[in-house]
Design an enzyme around this catalytic site. Structure first.
Site, mmCIF file in Angstrom:
data_model
loop_
_atom_site.group_PDB
_atom_site.id
_atom_site.type_symbol
_atom_site.label_atom_id
_atom_site.label_comp_id
_atom_site.label_asym_id
_atom_site.label_seq_id
_atom_site.Cartn_x
_atom_site.Cartn_y
_atom_site.Cartn_z
ATOM 1 N N LYS A 78 -5.608 3.165 -6.582
ATOM 2 C CA LYS A 78 -5.120 4.045 -5.388
ATOM 3 C C LYS A 78 -6.320 4.838 -4.790
ATOM 4 O O LYS A 78 -7.104 5.063 -5.529
ATOM 5 C CB LYS A 78 -4.055 4.959 -6.153
ATOM 6 C CG LYS A 78 -3.363 5.567 -4.868
ATOM 7 C CD LYS A 78 -2.007 4.835 -5.154
ATOM 8 C CE LYS A 78 -0.738 5.173 -4.000
ATOM 9 N NZ LYS A 78 0.306 4.765 -4.428
ATOM 10 N N PRO A 114 -0.517 0.541 2.153
ATOM 11 C CA PRO A 114 -0.361 1.716 2.665
ATOM 12 C C PRO A 114 0.140 2.674 1.839
ATOM 13 O O PRO A 114 0.687 2.033 0.581
ATOM 14 C CB PRO A 114 0.775 1.162 3.748
ATOM 15 C CG PRO A 114 1.451 0.115 3.339
ATOM 16 C CD PRO A 114 0.282 -0.630 2.479
ATOM 17 N N ASP A 115 0.123 3.835 2.000
ATOM 18 C CA ASP A 115 1.004 4.704 1.150
ATOM 19 C C ASP A 115 1.169 6.111 2.107
ATOM 20 O O ASP A 115 1.160 5.725 3.404
ATOM 21 C CB ASP A 115 0.193 5.210 -0.209
ATOM 22 C CG ASP A 115 0.867 6.081 -0.969
ATOM 23 O OD1 ASP A 115 1.751 5.484 -1.689
ATOM 24 O OD2 ASP A 115 0.683 7.337 -1.252
ATOM 25 N N GLY A 186 12.642 6.410 2.578
ATOM 26 C CA GLY A 186 14.141 6.840 2.693
ATOM 27 C C GLY A 186 15.014 6.365 3.535
ATOM 28 O O GLY A 186 16.154 5.979 3.362
ATOM 29 N N ALA A 258 9.398 8.473 -4.834
ATOM 30 C CA ALA A 258 8.353 9.325 -4.827
ATOM 31 C C ALA A 258 7.577 8.827 -6.171
ATOM 32 O O ALA A 258 7.914 9.011 -7.091
ATOM 33 C CB ALA A 258 8.836 10.872 -4.573
ATOM 34 N N ASN A 259 6.178 9.164 -5.676
ATOM 35 C CA ASN A 259 5.268 8.710 -6.863
ATOM 36 C C ASN A 259 5.112 10.058 -7.696
ATOM 37 O O ASN A 259 5.096 11.134 -7.126
ATOM 38 C CB ASN A 259 3.920 8.373 -6.499
ATOM 39 C CG ASN A 259 3.826 6.734 -6.278
ATOM 40 O OD1 ASN A 259 4.317 5.948 -7.130
ATOM 41 N ND2 ASN A 259 3.512 6.563 -4.918
#
Ligand code: PHE
Length: 346
Positions: A78, A114-115, A186, A258-259
């Site tokens: 990441k 993406p993040d 979401g 959510a991470n």
């Protein structure tokens, strides 16, 4: 700094300062043992470089767990681009181009997508210098597009496992579900929930989203934890399940995308003691990374990709069963399952 590095069991942390913008780019490589380290790029402001490093470490560990649970041959990585100030569009563009060049230099050690804070359009920019190590470009540029829909779908499948376990039914019709964070994940999640007739509540730090969804009750961020519901679904940033918020919760289960939702690992026990079923984040939120990587690197059709994502339901069922049988919390059960899978392919 030494403590930050030794406290983590990952492979490497790569760091570089971008002199033009003052941004610090950090790539966490948790593991490249089971495939090239892959994971999104998070671009946002951080208070300190140490915070950003720890976030890259935790987020890249999460990617290893996700891919392992999905039996998918990729490792965990990441990137965090830590901004210290707002950037002008052309500054941001230059930063992404330099970031892409760096990824290309790494020659396949890390693949990105993406993040939080980045989009498929940003992937197009990064890919101009970073190709072929960039996933999730726009379809116009030959990519599979955004990953939020698949992540939302996987989270929805996770809710079905919770429904079966807690309420004896996979259907979510009539269940009161509160989604925190109405962003790229979401929004599609709301679509799946609506199609099943769930009673939907939404919350976001940007209260203007209420205008986009006048048909759903809007919960202000100040009341999001204490609002009664069947399922609370964190789909924004991590760290939101902690000693402050858990006592406020009035839900039966937490299932979100959510991470790194847990403040600390001990918070998983805290949730269990409150009789709240916790669906481990890394078991729920594999959808985007799996679908996009599958479609772009393995040639999966969208249909195959979504079938693969739907396995989230079975994985969570296994985790809940293991937790019940061994009287351990669901986070520990999921970690044990990851460990077992990794040992098997070692
Ligand atoms: N943001 C995704 C996640 O946290 C990462 C990702 C998306 C990786 C798309 C590859 C492709 O899982």
């Amino acid at each position: 700094m030494k403590e930050i590095l030794t406290a983590w069991d990952g492979e490497a942390v790569l760091i570089r300062h971008d002199a033009q913008t003052g941004a610090v780019i950090i790539i966490g490589i948790h593991s490249s043992k089971f495939g090239p380290a892959t994971g999104g790029t998070r671009l946002m402001k951080y208070n300190t470089v140490e915070d950003a490093i720890q976030d890259a470490q935790k987020l890249s560990s999460g990617m290893t767990y996700k891919f392992a649970l999905a039996d998918f041959p990729r490792g965990g990585g990441k990137a965090v681009i830590a901004l210290s100030r707002d950037l002008l569009p052309e500054e941001r563009h230059g930063l992404l181009m330099r970031y892409g060049s760096w990824i290309r230099q790494l020659n396949g050690y890390y693949y990105t997508g993406p993040d939080v804070g980045t989009t498929p359009e940003d992937m197009d920019v990064i890919a101009t210098t970073g190709d072929p190590y960039v996933f999730s470009r726009t379809p116009a540029n030959g990519g599979a597009g955004g990953s939020g829909e698949a992540t939302g779908y996987g989270t929805y499948c996770g809710m079905k496992a919770v429904g079966a376990h807690l309420f004896g039914t996979r259907t979510l019709g009539g269940k009161k579900i509160l989604v925190q964070g109405i962003g790229s994940v979401g929004r599609p999640l709301l679509g799946y929930l609506k199609s099943e007739g769930a009673e939907i509540l939404i919350s976001d730090v940007d209260e203007r989203v209420a205008n986009d969804y006048p048909e759903y009750a809007f919960v202000t961020p100040a009341r999001v934890y204490q609002t009664p519901c069947d399922i609370f679904s964190p789909c924004a940033l991590g760290g939101i399940l902690n000693a402050d918020t858990i006592p406020q919760l009035r839900c039966k289960a937490v299932v979100g995308a959510a991470n790194n939702q847990l403040g600390t690992e001990a918070d998983a026990d805290f949730l269990a003691r409150q009789n709240i079923l916790y669906a481990p984040d890394f078991a729920c939120n594999i959808g985007g990374a799996l679908a996009i990587t599958g479609m772009e690197a393995m040639g999966w059709s969208k249909q195959v990709a979504f079938e693969q994502v739907s396995r989230v339901e079975q994985t969570l069922t296994t985790i809940f069963t293991l937790a019940d049988e061994q009287r351990i919390n669901t986070h520990v059960a999921a970690r044990n399952l990851v460990r077992e899978k990794l040992n098997r392919i070692q």
